[in-house]
Motif scaffolding. Structure first.
Motif, short mmCIF file in Angstrom:
data_model
loop_
_atom_site.label_atom_id
_atom_site.label_comp_id
_atom_site.label_asym_id
_atom_site.label_seq_id
_atom_site.Cartn_x
_atom_site.Cartn_y
_atom_site.Cartn_z
N GLY A 66 0.77 -1.21 0.14
CA GLY A 66 0.00 -0.05 0.18
C GLY A 66 0.89 1.30 -0.09
N VAL A 67 1.85 1.32 0.94
CA VAL A 67 2.73 2.39 0.84
C VAL A 67 3.35 2.55 -0.52
CG1 VAL A 67 4.98 3.36 1.90
CG2 VAL A 67 3.19 2.17 3.18
N PHE A 68 3.90 1.51 -1.15
CA PHE A 68 4.51 1.63 -2.45
C PHE A 68 3.70 2.10 -3.51
CE2 PHE A 68 5.58 -0.48 -6.44
CZ PHE A 68 6.72 0.05 -6.73
N ILE A 69 2.50 1.59 -3.45
CA ILE A 69 1.32 2.00 -4.62
C ILE A 69 1.21 3.56 -4.38
CG2 ILE A 69 -0.68 1.81 -5.49
CD1 ILE A 69 -0.60 -1.20 -5.04
N THR A 70 1.21 4.00 -3.12
CA THR A 70 0.75 5.41 -2.88
C THR A 70 1.81 6.32 -3.33
OG1 THR A 70 -0.81 4.92 -1.09
CG2 THR A 70 0.23 7.17 -1.23
N VAL A 71 3.41 5.98 -3.15
CA VAL A 71 4.36 6.66 -3.47
C VAL A 71 4.55 6.68 -5.06
CG1 VAL A 71 6.90 6.53 -3.26
CG2 VAL A 71 5.54 6.02 -1.22
N GLY A 77 -5.90 5.69 -1.62
CA GLY A 77 -6.93 4.56 -1.59
C GLY A 77 -6.46 3.02 -1.28
N PRO A 78 -5.23 2.61 -2.27
CA PRO A 78 -4.53 1.56 -1.95
C PRO A 78 -3.94 1.52 -0.65
CG PRO A 78 -4.22 2.25 -3.97
CD PRO A 78 -4.95 3.39 -3.45
N LEU A 79 -3.21 2.70 -0.06
CA LEU A 79 -2.76 2.53 1.21
C LEU A 79 -3.75 2.38 2.49
CD1 LEU A 79 -0.13 3.22 3.19
CD2 LEU A 79 -0.86 5.63 3.00
N ALA A 80 -4.92 2.96 2.32
CA ALA A 80 -5.87 2.96 3.38
C ALA A 80 -6.38 1.31 3.23
CB ALA A 80 -6.98 3.62 3.19
N ALA A 81 -6.82 0.88 2.08
CA ALA A 81 -7.30 -0.60 1.98
C ALA A 81 -6.34 -1.59 2.35
CB ALA A 81 -7.70 -0.59 0.28
N LEU A 82 -5.22 -1.65 1.75
CA LEU A 82 -4.06 -2.72 1.82
C LEU A 82 -3.49 -2.46 3.33
CD1 LEU A 82 -2.08 -2.80 -1.38
CD2 LEU A 82 -4.12 -4.31 -0.62
N GLY A 83 -3.72 -0.99 3.89
CA GLY A 83 -2.96 -0.87 5.39
C GLY A 83 -4.11 -1.74 6.20
#
Length: 217
Positions: A66-71, A77-83
């Motif tokens: 999630g962090v990688f996709i956000t960066v 969105g991916p950070l929140a969901a995957l996190g």
């Protein structure tokens, strides 16, 4: 009457104390595949702990993904969901490991595992997949150089995350299973409550299908 009760109590005592069955020297003298109650307990507990351990590792990798996709510009969105999903797996994995290791597991059902059962086997399998994926992603990253460095960085990052996921789902559980008997012995030696559970089990357990002994471990 009192003599008969005394003989009955004496006959119900185990032939060997728990300390005898936990001896590492006795374990070295016995073939690793030989059946015993202690080995069934240790192997079952190790398999269950390995499953929860894989969940812990997978949860951590999902959070990193999630962090990688956000960066890389994918938004929050991916950070929140995957996190959330990763944190849930991590927490449930930790709680599951603690619960499994705090009691004696049920050995009524045989647990079947498809992956390697030792750290060496886990390393070999992860290395094989890492080489295969490395060749594929390396080829893609090399060809994407002309289109910009961001594509190459995305491929390299994705490759690293895949390797980490393989480590979490293959290497971590295989290492736990490979060391399950040593871990079980340390638990029995250092945890008085767990040792008391084993002492009680030693008094009451009888092999339901054969003549397996209580140990070695």
């Amino acid at each position: 009457m009192d003599d008969r009760l005394g003989r009955l109590s004496y006959s119900s005592l185990p032939e060997r104390p728990l300390e005898y069955w936990l001896s590492p020297d006795l374990a070295r003298l016995s073939p690793p595949e030989a059946r015993s109650r202690l080995r069934e307990l240790a192997d079952t507990q190790g398999t269950l702990t390995a499953a929860w351990g894989a969940g812990i590792g997978a949860g951590a990798v999902l959070m990193l993904t999630g962090v990688f996709i956000t960066v890389m510009g994918g938004g929050v969105g991916p950070l929140a969901a995957l996190g959330i999903i990763g944190a849930g797996l991590l927490v449930f994995g930790i709680l599951g490991c603690r619960r499994v290791r705090s009691k004696l597991p049920s050995t009524r059902r045989t647990l079947i595992t498809r992956g390697p059962g030792s750290a060496r086997g886990g390393i070999s399998m992860v290395a094989f997949f890492a080489i295969v994926f490395g060749a594929l992603f390396g080829y893609g990253a090399f060809n994407s150089g002309a289109r910009g460095g961001s594509t190459a960085a995305a491929l390299i990052g994705a490759y690293v995350l895949i390797v980490l996921f393989l480590v979490a789902c293959i290497l971590v559980p295989s290492t736990i299973m490979g060391r399950s008997r040593e871990t079980f012995r340390r638990k029995a030696e250092n945890d008085p409550r767990f040792r008391a559970l084993l002492e009680q089990d030693l008094l009451t357990w009888r092999d339901p299908v054969g003549n397996a002994t209580y140990g070695p471990l």
